[in-house]
Design a protein around this motif. Structure first.
Motif, PDB file in Angstrom:
ATOM      1  N   ASN A   1      -5.618  -0.726  -5.040  1.00 25.64           N
ATOM      2  CA  ASN A   1      -5.614  -0.420  -3.616  1.00 25.64           C
ATOM      3  C   ASN A   1      -6.611   0.696  -3.337  1.00 25.64           C
ATOM      4  OD1 ASN A   1      -3.579  -2.277  -3.246  1.00 25.64           O
ATOM      5  ND2 ASN A   1      -1.955  -0.762  -3.275  1.00 25.64           N
ATOM      6  N   LYS A   2      -7.403   0.505  -2.274  1.00 25.30           N
ATOM      7  CA  LYS A   2      -8.403   1.498  -1.887  1.00 25.30           C
ATOM      8  C   LYS A   2      -8.298   1.748  -0.388  1.00 25.30           C
ATOM      9  CE  LYS A   2     -12.034  -0.697  -3.356  1.00 25.30           C
ATOM     10  NZ  LYS A   2     -13.387  -1.017  -3.823  1.00 25.30           N
ATOM     11  N   TYR A   3      -8.742   2.938   0.018  1.00 27.71           N
ATOM     12  CA  TYR A   3      -8.585   3.380   1.398  1.00 27.71           C
ATOM     13  C   TYR A   3      -9.884   3.972   1.926  1.00 27.71           C
ATOM     14  CZ  TYR A   3      -3.805   2.998  -0.157  1.00 27.71           C
ATOM     15  OH  TYR A   3      -2.641   2.517  -0.681  1.00 27.71           O
TER      16      TYR A   3
ATOM     17  N   ASP B   1      -8.624   2.251   7.021  1.00 27.83           N
ATOM     18  CA  ASP B   1      -8.618   0.873   6.520  1.00 27.83           C
ATOM     19  C   ASP B   1      -8.058   0.869   5.103  1.00 27.83           C
ATOM     20  OD1 ASP B   1      -8.990  -1.848   6.485  1.00 27.83           O
ATOM     21  OD2 ASP B   1     -11.173  -1.776   6.328  1.00 27.83           O
ATOM     22  N   CYS B   2      -7.454  -0.263   4.712  1.00 30.56           N
ATOM     23  CA  CYS B   2      -6.890  -0.458   3.374  1.00 30.56           C
ATOM     24  C   CYS B   2      -7.390  -1.786   2.836  1.00 30.56           C
ATOM     25  CB  CYS B   2      -5.365  -0.517   3.420  1.00 30.56           C
ATOM     26  SG  CYS B   2      -4.548   0.800   4.299  1.00 30.56           S
ATOM     27  N   THR B   3      -7.676  -1.830   1.553  1.00 28.43           N
ATOM     28  CA  THR B   3      -8.072  -3.084   0.919  1.00 28.43           C
ATOM     29  C   THR B   3      -7.654  -3.049  -0.545  1.00 28.43           C
ATOM     30  OG1 THR B   3      -9.896  -4.661   0.635  1.00 28.43           O
ATOM     31  CG2 THR B   3     -10.402  -2.348   0.222  1.00 28.43           C
ATOM     32  N   THR B   4      -7.639  -4.198  -1.172  1.00 29.90           N
ATOM     33  CA  THR B   4      -7.359  -4.296  -2.603  1.00 29.90           C
ATOM     34  C   THR B   4      -8.527  -5.004  -3.270  1.00 29.90           C
ATOM     35  OG1 THR B   4      -4.992  -4.391  -2.197  1.00 29.90           O
ATOM     36  CG2 THR B   4      -5.742  -5.149  -4.344  1.00 29.90           C
ATOM     37  N   THR B   5      -9.059  -4.396  -4.317  1.00 37.02           N
ATOM     38  CA  THR B   5     -10.166  -4.973  -5.075  1.00 37.02           C
ATOM     39  C   THR B   5      -9.799  -4.947  -6.548  1.00 37.02           C
ATOM     40  OG1 THR B   5     -11.744  -4.133  -3.450  1.00 37.02           O
ATOM     41  CG2 THR B   5     -12.632  -4.804  -5.584  1.00 37.02           C
TER      42      THR B   5
ATOM     43  N   TYR C   1       0.829  -1.193   0.000  1.00 42.11           N
ATOM     44  CA  TYR C   1       0.000   0.000   0.000  1.00 42.11           C
ATOM     45  C   TYR C   1       0.871   1.254   0.000  1.00 42.11           C
ATOM     46  CZ  TYR C   1      -3.854  -3.097   1.172  1.00 42.11           C
ATOM     47  OH  TYR C   1      -4.801  -4.095   1.146  1.00 42.11           O
TER      48      TYR C   1
ATOM     49  N   TYR D   1      -9.224   5.759  -4.064  1.00 36.80           N
ATOM     50  CA  TYR D   1      -8.083   5.144  -4.739  1.00 36.80           C
ATOM     51  C   TYR D   1      -6.819   5.959  -4.479  1.00 36.80           C
ATOM     52  CZ  TYR D   1     -11.435   2.271  -7.258  1.00 36.80           C
ATOM     53  OH  TYR D   1     -12.418   1.387  -7.567  1.00 36.80           O
TER      54      TYR D   1
ATOM     55  N   TRP E   1     -14.721   4.526  -0.348  1.00 36.26           N
ATOM     56  CA  TRP E   1     -13.345   4.091  -0.563  1.00 36.26           C
ATOM     57  C   TRP E   1     -12.707   5.026  -1.573  1.00 36.26           C
ATOM     58  CZ3 TRP E   1     -11.145   0.415   2.367  1.00 36.26           C
ATOM     59  CH2 TRP E   1     -11.993  -0.410   3.105  1.00 36.26           C
TER      60      TRP E   1
END
Length: 76
Positions: free
Chosen positions: A47-49, A39-43, A4, A62, A60
């Motif tokens: 990567n999105k926050y 929070d952080c995630t990958t879709t 990230y 980018y 979210w």
């Protein structure tokens, strides 16, 4: 595990939101607002926050929509 650009606790600034090259930013009032990454995630490889401190728009964001202000000093 994805790498990230921003980490939980980093302070960031929104530099664009909902960008559409034909009409500009869809929510210009969010530009320049500061928040903390919560929070952080990958879709689908992106990567999105999630941000804390933006009450008007909970969503979210980018990486290209954010700019670092202060990194979290507790991040390893």
């Amino acid at each position: 595990m994805p790498k990230y650009k921003f980490n939980i606790g980093d302070k960031v600034k929104i530099v664009n939101y909902g960008h559409n090259s034909s009409i500009g930013d869809l929510m210009p009032e969010l530009i320049g607002r500061e928040a903390i990454v919560r929070d952080c995630t990958t879709t689908q490889g992106f990567n999105k926050y999630a941000l804390r401190g933006i009450r008007k728009k909970s969503s979210w964001y980018y990486e290209d929509q954010l700019e670092m202000i202060n990194p979290n000093p507790n991040t390893i």
